[in-house]
Structure formats: structure tokens, C-alpha cells
Scaffold this motif. Structure first.
Motif, PDB file in Angstrom:
ATOM      1  N   TRP A 123       4.087  -5.671   9.559  1.00 29.67           N
ATOM      2  CA  TRP A 123       4.000  -4.453   8.760  1.00 29.67           C
ATOM      3  C   TRP A 123       5.405  -3.867   8.657  1.00 29.67           C
ATOM      4  O   TRP A 123       6.042  -3.598   9.673  1.00 29.67           O
ATOM      5  N   ARG A 181       6.071  16.813  16.075  1.00 28.91           N
ATOM      6  CA  ARG A 181       5.212  15.626  15.956  1.00 28.91           C
ATOM      7  C   ARG A 181       4.179  15.654  17.072  1.00 28.91           C
ATOM      8  O   ARG A 181       4.270  14.861  18.001  1.00 28.91           O
ATOM      9  N   GLU A 184       0.862  -1.198   0.000  1.00 26.90           N
ATOM     10  CA  GLU A 184       0.000   0.000   0.000  1.00 26.90           C
ATOM     11  C   GLU A 184       0.886   1.232   0.000  1.00 26.90           C
ATOM     12  O   GLU A 184       2.032   1.162   0.438  1.00 26.90           O
ATOM     13  N   TRP A 185       0.379   2.360  -0.426  1.00 28.52           N
ATOM     14  CA  TRP A 185       1.124   3.604  -0.274  1.00 28.52           C
ATOM     15  C   TRP A 185       1.251   3.910   1.205  1.00 28.52           C
ATOM     16  O   TRP A 185       0.351   3.614   1.981  1.00 28.52           O
ATOM     17  N   LYS A 186       2.376   4.524   1.561  1.00 30.92           N
ATOM     18  CA  LYS A 186       2.490   5.063   2.914  1.00 30.92           C
ATOM     19  C   LYS A 186       2.130   6.546   2.815  1.00 30.92           C
ATOM     20  O   LYS A 186       2.924   7.366   2.353  1.00 30.92           O
ATOM     21  N   PHE A 187       0.904   6.834   3.192  1.00 32.57           N
ATOM     22  CA  PHE A 187       0.383   8.200   3.056  1.00 32.57           C
ATOM     23  C   PHE A 187       1.043   9.140   4.048  1.00 32.57           C
ATOM     24  O   PHE A 187       1.287   8.767   5.193  1.00 32.57           O
ATOM     25  N   LYS A 200       2.833  -5.335   3.870  1.00 33.24           N
ATOM     26  CA  LYS A 200       2.139  -6.044   4.952  1.00 33.24           C
ATOM     27  C   LYS A 200       1.998  -7.519   4.640  1.00 33.24           C
ATOM     28  O   LYS A 200       1.833  -7.890   3.474  1.00 33.24           O
ATOM     29  N   ARG A 214      -2.545   9.411  11.515  1.00 30.69           N
ATOM     30  CA  ARG A 214      -3.291   8.180  11.774  1.00 30.69           C
ATOM     31  C   ARG A 214      -4.582   8.464  12.546  1.00 30.69           C
ATOM     32  O   ARG A 214      -4.573   9.262  13.479  1.00 30.69           O
ATOM     33  N   ARG A 269       4.732  -3.027  17.364  1.00 34.92           N
ATOM     34  CA  ARG A 269       5.579  -2.644  16.245  1.00 34.92           C
ATOM     35  C   ARG A 269       6.290  -3.915  15.827  1.00 34.92           C
ATOM     36  O   ARG A 269       7.361  -4.243  16.311  1.00 34.92           O
ATOM     37  N   LYS A 290      10.671   3.896   3.417  1.00 33.42           N
ATOM     38  CA  LYS A 290      10.536   5.328   3.141  1.00 33.42           C
ATOM     39  C   LYS A 290      11.626   5.790   2.193  1.00 33.42           C
ATOM     40  O   LYS A 290      12.696   5.210   2.129  1.00 33.42           O
ATOM     41  N   MET A 318       4.033   0.757   2.420  1.00 36.74           N
ATOM     42  CA  MET A 318       3.917  -0.159   3.548  1.00 36.74           C
ATOM     43  C   MET A 318       3.813  -1.547   2.942  1.00 36.74           C
ATOM     44  O   MET A 318       3.056  -1.753   1.985  1.00 36.74           O
ATOM     45  N   ARG A 323      -3.677   9.164  16.793  1.00 34.53           N
ATOM     46  CA  ARG A 323      -2.689   8.140  17.127  1.00 34.53           C
ATOM     47  C   ARG A 323      -2.408   8.085  18.626  1.00 34.53           C
ATOM     48  O   ARG A 323      -2.120   7.037  19.184  1.00 34.53           O
ATOM     49  N   LYS A 360       7.757  -0.705   6.852  1.00 33.01           N
ATOM     50  CA  LYS A 360       7.640   0.557   6.107  1.00 33.01           C
ATOM     51  C   LYS A 360       8.934   0.810   5.349  1.00 33.01           C
ATOM     52  O   LYS A 360      10.026   0.538   5.853  1.00 33.01           O
ATOM     53  N   PHE A 383      -7.325   1.688   5.719  1.00 38.26           N
ATOM     54  CA  PHE A 383      -6.516   0.548   5.300  1.00 38.26           C
ATOM     55  C   PHE A 383      -6.720  -0.699   6.153  1.00 38.26           C
ATOM     56  O   PHE A 383      -6.135  -1.730   5.886  1.00 38.26           O
ATOM     57  N   GLU A 408      -5.599   6.612   7.538  1.00 36.65           N
ATOM     58  CA  GLU A 408      -4.794   7.825   7.567  1.00 36.65           C
ATOM     59  C   GLU A 408      -5.618   8.996   7.011  1.00 36.65           C
ATOM     60  O   GLU A 408      -6.283   8.845   5.985  1.00 36.65           O
TER      61      GLU A 408
HETATM   62  P1  AMP Z   1       5.905   5.897  11.234  1.00 35.77           P
HETATM   63  O1  AMP Z   1       5.061   6.989  11.811  1.00 35.77           O
HETATM   64  O2  AMP Z   1       7.025   6.404  10.367  1.00 35.77           O
HETATM   65  O3  AMP Z   1       6.339   4.886  12.268  1.00 35.77           O
HETATM   66  O4  AMP Z   1       5.011   5.050  10.205  1.00 35.77           O
HETATM   67  C1  AMP Z   1       3.837   4.413  10.579  1.00 35.77           C
HETATM   68  C2  AMP Z   1       2.674   5.292  10.221  1.00 35.77           C
HETATM   69  O5  AMP Z   1       2.482   5.349   8.818  1.00 35.77           O
HETATM   70  C3  AMP Z   1       1.351   4.775  10.701  1.00 35.77           C
HETATM   71  O6  AMP Z   1       1.160   5.052  12.066  1.00 35.77           O
HETATM   72  C4  AMP Z   1       0.374   5.516   9.818  1.00 35.77           C
HETATM   73  O7  AMP Z   1       0.046   6.763  10.398  1.00 35.77           O
HETATM   74  C5  AMP Z   1       1.165   5.806   8.562  1.00 35.77           C
HETATM   75  N1  AMP Z   1       0.619   5.141   7.350  1.00 35.77           N
HETATM   76  C6  AMP Z   1       0.465   5.750   6.157  1.00 35.77           C
HETATM   77  N2  AMP Z   1      -0.028   4.915   5.243  1.00 35.77           N
HETATM   78  C7  AMP Z   1      -0.225   3.713   5.860  1.00 35.77           C
HETATM   79  C8  AMP Z   1      -0.716   2.442   5.433  1.00 35.77           C
HETATM   80  N3  AMP Z   1      -1.098   2.222   4.181  1.00 35.77           N
HETATM   81  N4  AMP Z   1      -0.761   1.448   6.365  1.00 35.77           N
HETATM   82  C9  AMP Z   1      -0.362   1.658   7.636  1.00 35.77           C
HETATM   83  N5  AMP Z   1       0.116   2.838   8.087  1.00 35.77           N
HETATM   84  C10 AMP Z   1       0.192   3.864   7.217  1.00 35.77           C
END
Ligand code: AMP
Length: 553
Positions: free
Chosen positions: A414, A527, A246-249, A399, A253, A410, A418, A397, A268, A416, A336, A297
Motif C-alpha cells: 500500500w 492526532r 482509491e481515494w485517500k479519505f 495498492k 480509520r 507498513r 498526498k 492510495m 486505529r 500513499k 475498502f 475510513e
Molecule cells: P497515514 O495516516 O498518513 O499513515 O495514512 C494511512 C491512513 O490513511 C490509513 O490508516 C487510513 O486511515 C487512511 N485511508 C484513507 N483512505 C484510505 C484507503 N482508501 N485505503 C487505506 N487507507 C486509507
């Protein structure tokens, strides 16, 4: 139970650093407590008056507390600040102030935990005109009854910083030990209820069975599942076989609870942000079947491009003039995952949850389902990654389609990936006023990582670059509210906010108590979707340090 007994217990464990010994001591202390005391003691030990998601809050800032202590001690704020500088924290200063107070109450009642709770509940129920005055009055009364040691811990509790070296993990293990249940079971119950006090009471009264029966419920927020960093596309595919991509938007959250005619949106940090996002709430009601908990998201989009993440957070923070902001910063929600559909479904595999998700939402302008592609092919993933970056998002992301939804975890299910270098999320503990043109601005900020076991904050350096003038104006306004002490141009803050920072390298350094320092740290953003406890830990710094070493050799 008397509040004095609680304060004495805190004092007795303050110097202990062995995790095992702390767990033992806490376990013994909580074993015999009756329900209400147990609930309160558990929360108080971790420096909380209410669970994070509870809408009640004391609303007692540093300024108000200074006013109370001025009343109690009959001394000026400058004098109190001097004490804080000398002794190290406002808790110890409160102890000294109460020791020296002249006011003597005849037939003073002894404070119980119950009484302290009642006063806190009353304080948090106060709103509107005159509430500040009433809060000062109530707290002055409370400190009037307190012994010096009680005052020390009252202050620390009000400031949400007990300084006991007791993190949530230790309290969790102590609950498990006290009531003869599995630590993992306590952990899961906590992730589902987000209320350690409640978990302790259930463990005490109904043991293993009671904890096992705790289910996810509508309108009680659940800790969100998190992702680990993937080293590469290859690693992810070899780990999972087929991956769901999936895209990481680049947004924020949210968890949406929709059922029984009620809709709630949690951030979050599990704060209720429903009022700040009215257009999302309305459209969910129209387009989603009732009886669900969705995970996703929220992003801000203008002219088809995502706006910087800060804009989304500005929407989340907004309390007044929300409707103006709805136009200025238009939002979209990308779902998602789904945790609940008439019943808890977190143990079903992701692939099945995905089917359910698709069946409950009809997509609209503002409500979307995140696109998902299942593949084993590296080129496919690379293509989606590039598409995401070109569309202005962060990456992808990856998964595991067979994985359950594990609240608060964590884990490896899943991953990530980047585009940008990994950054650090660090707690802001101090700052320094600028010079010349910037003398009205706090222009450098002192940062710390967390120690997950003890909950302590360990400094790693200062950040003074990467800020625009506008950033500094906004940040100064925010941080001015939480200054605990001044010393020349230096200030110390209540640890409340987290900065994301980039850096060139992590170095070993004896200068800070973390043992590390950042080379060329640069501010990326505030943040404020993250709690202090969610900032990066010393363990992560160590891992990144070792990784960078490995990369160099
Ligand atoms: P990070 O904040 O860098 O640890 O990355 C995790 C965060 O990515 C999650 O808490 C979500 O807010 C965000 N996110 C964006 N797109 C997705 C996705 N498709 N699936 C899960 N998390 C996502």
C-alpha cells in the motif's frame, strides 16, 4: 513469583543498552515462568496492565497518584514535585517516599505478581460515585506493602512508562528466543491478537504449531495494515505494474466486527468506539451480511463536503450527548477492505477480497464501498488524485491488487500519495504557560520522536505557532490533566498525546537528544487516533533529513 523479583529484574536491566543483551536477559527471565506470571510479566515489561483493546483500564491519573503518595509519605504535593524535578521521574520519587515512610506494617505480606494483578483488576472494576476514594485507598494499601524498589516500578507501571529501554520488538524477540520459535511468527501472532502476553503463553505451551494456529477471530481486533509514502505515480506503477487506486479519505480509520448478533467498531488504536458511532453501527447491521470484519475510513460530511478531520475525532471521543453529535457531525463509512468473511481471508489477494467486499455490502446513505480503479496508466492515476483533492480529500492510495492483507505492517503493498508536504507525528512531552493575555493557557509544547527499539522518547524541539485560541483552550484543558511537574512556567507531561506538525526543514542540532531540530514547526492537529508508540521514530526523521538533503543537491 514475587513482585520484588520482577522489580529487581527491571532494576538489573535498566542500565543495559545493548538490544541483544536485553533480549537475552528477558528471554532467560521469562523461560521458567508459569502461565499467569508469564502473561503479567510480559505486559508489565512494556508498561501495560491490559492490552490496548481491552475495555478495562486503571483510570488512575497523575492527580490521583499524587494523592496516594502524599498519604504514603505524609508529605505535601509540592514536596513530591520537588523530588520529581530533582530525580527525573515519579517512579524514583516514589522509591524515595517509600524509603522514608514512617508507617510500619506488622507482619507485612510480601507482594506477589498475582496480588498486584488482583489489586489492579479491582481498581479497574470501580466506577461511579466513591470510586476515586476507593482507588486511593486500595493504592495506598498497595504502596504500604511495597518495598522502595517495588514502589518505583509500581508507579512506572501505573503511568504506563517503565523507562527500561525495552520496546515491544525486544520483548517479541525475547519470547521467540525463550520458547524456540520464529520471531516473525511471534510478530504475526501479536498483530492478530494484539496481546503479547497471550502470545507468550501460547508460544510456551504449544510452540510453533500453537502460534501458527492463531487465526483472526470475530470481536478480537487486528492491527491494521498501513501504507508507505510513495515518491511518485511512476514509482508506484513501476513497483506494482497494475495498481488499484482509491481515494485517500481524510477521516479516521475503523475496523468493524459484525457477527453472532454483535457489532463492534474499533479505532486505529484498537479502542472500542462503538458507542460513539451509533448511526454507523445501526446501518451496518441493516446493510451488511453477518460474519465479517471490515476495514475502512469514517469521514464527516456536511453539504456534500468532508468536514475537517478534527470533527471526526470529536465524535470518536464523545461519551455523553452522543445523539446530539450525530446530527451536528454526520458521518459516513467507506469500506475498502475485508479481513474475514465466515473465516479468515487475509491471505487472499486484494482483488479477490474486493469481490467479496462488494458481495457483502449493500450501499446506503451512510455505508459506502470506496471506489477503486485498476490501471497502469499514469494519467488515470493523476485524474483520480485531482478528483480526490477537489472533493476535499488527501490524495490517493495505490495498492497492489495481488497483495495479501498483512496486519500491522507498513509495507510496499500500500502506497500513499498526498498533496500536502509530509508532516511529522510527534509525542508531546512538555509545555510552557503563556504570557499576558495567554497566561492561563499552555501556549508552547515540547515534542519528541520515538526510538523504536528502546521505546525511549527523544526531544526534537518546541511548537508555538499554528494554534488558534480555541485550540489552545481545548489543549490546555486536556494537558492540565497530565502534568507531572511544574518548574516556573514550564511543565512536563505524561507522554500520552501526539501532535501532527508541519515544518520548513529538519536540521542537525546538538540541543536535543534526538540530534535533530525542526525549523519553523507549526501545529496542524492533535492526532488522538494515534498511540504514543505510533508517533514518528528517529529513523523516520533521519530518512526525511537525508531525503531533503538529496532534494537540495
Ligand atoms: P497515514 O495516516 O498518513 O499513515 O495514512 C494511512 C491512513 O490513511 C490509513 O490508516 C487510513 O486511515 C487512511 N485511508 C484513507 N483512505 C484510505 C484507503 N482508501 N485505503 C487505506 N487507507 C486509507
Amino acid at each position: 513469583m514475587l513482585f520484588r523479583e520482577f522489580a529487581e529484574f527491571c532494576e538489573s536491566i535498566e542500565k543495559i543498552s545493548s538490544t541483544l543483551e536485553l533480549t537475552d536477559k528477558i528471554s532467560n527471565f521469562i523461560k521458567g515462568l508459569e502461565n499467569d506470571d508469564l502473561y503479567n510479566v510480559i505486559l508489565f515489561l512494556i508498561g501495560r496492565v491490559y492490552p490496548t483493546w481491552d475495555e478495562r483500564e486503571l483510570g488512575v491519573g497523575v492527580g490521583l497518584l499524587y494523592e496516594v503518595l502524599e498519604n504514603v509519605g505524609g508529605i505535601k504535593k509540592e514536596k513530591i514535585e520537588e523530588m520529581v524535578r530533582e530525580l527525573g521521574d515519579l517512579g524514583l520519587a516514589s522509591e524515595r517516599i517509600v524509603k522514608g515512610r514512617i508507617m510500619i506494617t506488622l507482619e507485612a505480606e510480601e507482594l506477589t505478581i498475582k496480588r498486584v494483578r488482583e489489586i489492579f483488576d479491582e481498581i479497574s472494576s470501580l466506577i461511579g460515585e466513591g470510586s476515586r476514594k476507593r482507588k486511593v485507598l486500595l493504592l495506598t494499601g498497595l504502596y504500604g506493602l511495597a518495598t522502595p524498589l517495588e514502589a518505583k516500578y509500581l508507579t512506572r507501571l501505573i503511568m504506563n512508562e517503565m523507562r527500561l529501554g525495552v520496546g515491544e520488538g525486544i520483548v517479541r524477540d525475547a519470547i521467540a528466543k525463550a520458547f524456540g520459535v520464529d520471531e516473525e511468527l511471534v510478530e504475526r501472532a501479536y498483530m492478530v491478537t494484539s496481546d503479547l502476553g497471550k502470545v507468550a503463553v501460547i508460544a510456551k505451551n504449544s510452540g510453533k504449531k500453537g502460534l501458527e494456529e492463531i487465526k483472526i477471530r470475530l470481536h478480537t481486533p487486528v492491527r491494521m495494515m498501513l501504507a508507505q509514502v510513495a515518491e511518485s505515480f511512476e514509482d508506484a506503477v513501476s513497483e506494482m505494474g497494475e495498481v488499484a487506486v482509491e481515494w485517500k479519505f481524510d477521516g479516521s480509520r475503523v475496523q468493524i466486527h459484525w457477527g453472532d448478533g454483535e457489532l463492534k467498531i474499533y479505532s486505529r488504536r484498537l479502542e472500542n468506539v462503538t458507542k460513539a458511532l451509533p448511526e454507523i453501527a445501526e446501518e451496518i447491521k441493516k446493510n451488511v451480511k453477518e460474519g465479517v470484519i471490515l476495514d475502512g475510513e469514517v469521514i464527516a460530511v456536511k453539504d456534500g463536503r468532508p468536514m475537517p478531520f478534527q470533527h471526526v475525532l470529536r465524535r470518536f471521543r464523545r461519551k455523553h450527548g452522543v445523539s446530539r453529535m450525530v446530527e451536528k457531525i454526520p458521518l459516513q463509512f467507506y469500506a475498502f477492505d475485508i479481513l474475514y468473511c465466515d473465516e479468515e481471508i487475509v491471505d487472499k489477494p486484494l482483488a479477490e477480497r474486493r469481490r467479496i467486499l462488494e458481495s457483502v455490502i449493500s450501499e446506503s446513505e451512510r455505508i459506502k464501498i470506496a471506489n477503486q480503479v485498476r490501471t497502469r496508466n499514469k494519467e488515470d492515476i493523476e485524474k483520480i488524485f485531482n478528483d480526490a483533492i477537489n472533493a476535499g480529500h488527501e490524495g490517493v492510495m495505490l495498492k497492489n491488487p495481488n497483495s495479501p492483507y498483512v496486519p500491522g505492517k507498513r509495507g510496499k503493498h500500500w502506497l500513499k500519495l498526498k498533496y500536502v508536504m509530509e508532516t511529522l507525528d510527534l509525542v508531546v512531552v512538555g509545555g510552557e504557560w503563556g504570557e499576558g493575555k495567554r497566561s492561563h493557557l499552555i501556549s508552547s509544547y515540547e515534542l519528541a520522536c520515538t526510538d523504536e527499539t528502546t521505546g525511549n522518547l527523544l526531544r526534537v524541539g518546541r511548537v508555538a505557532t499554528g494554534f488558534t485560541d480555541e485550540d489552545l483552550e481545548e489543549l490546555t484543558e486536556l494537558f492540565k490533566q497530565i502534568i507531572v511537574t511544574h518548574e516556573g512556567k514550564n511543565v512536563k507531561f505524561v507522554p500520552k498525546y501526539v501532535f501532527e506538525v508541519a515544518y520548513q526543514e529538519i536540521q542537525k542540532s546538538p540541543k536535543y537528544e534526538s540530534g535533530y531540530a525542526l525549523r519553523f514547526p507549526r501545529f496542524i492537529r492533535l492526532r488522538d487516533d494515534k498511540d504514543v508508540s505510533e508517533a514518528d521514530s528517529i529513523k523516520r526523521l533521519e530518512d526525511l533529513y537525508n531525503l531533503q538533503f538529496k532534494r537540495k543537491t
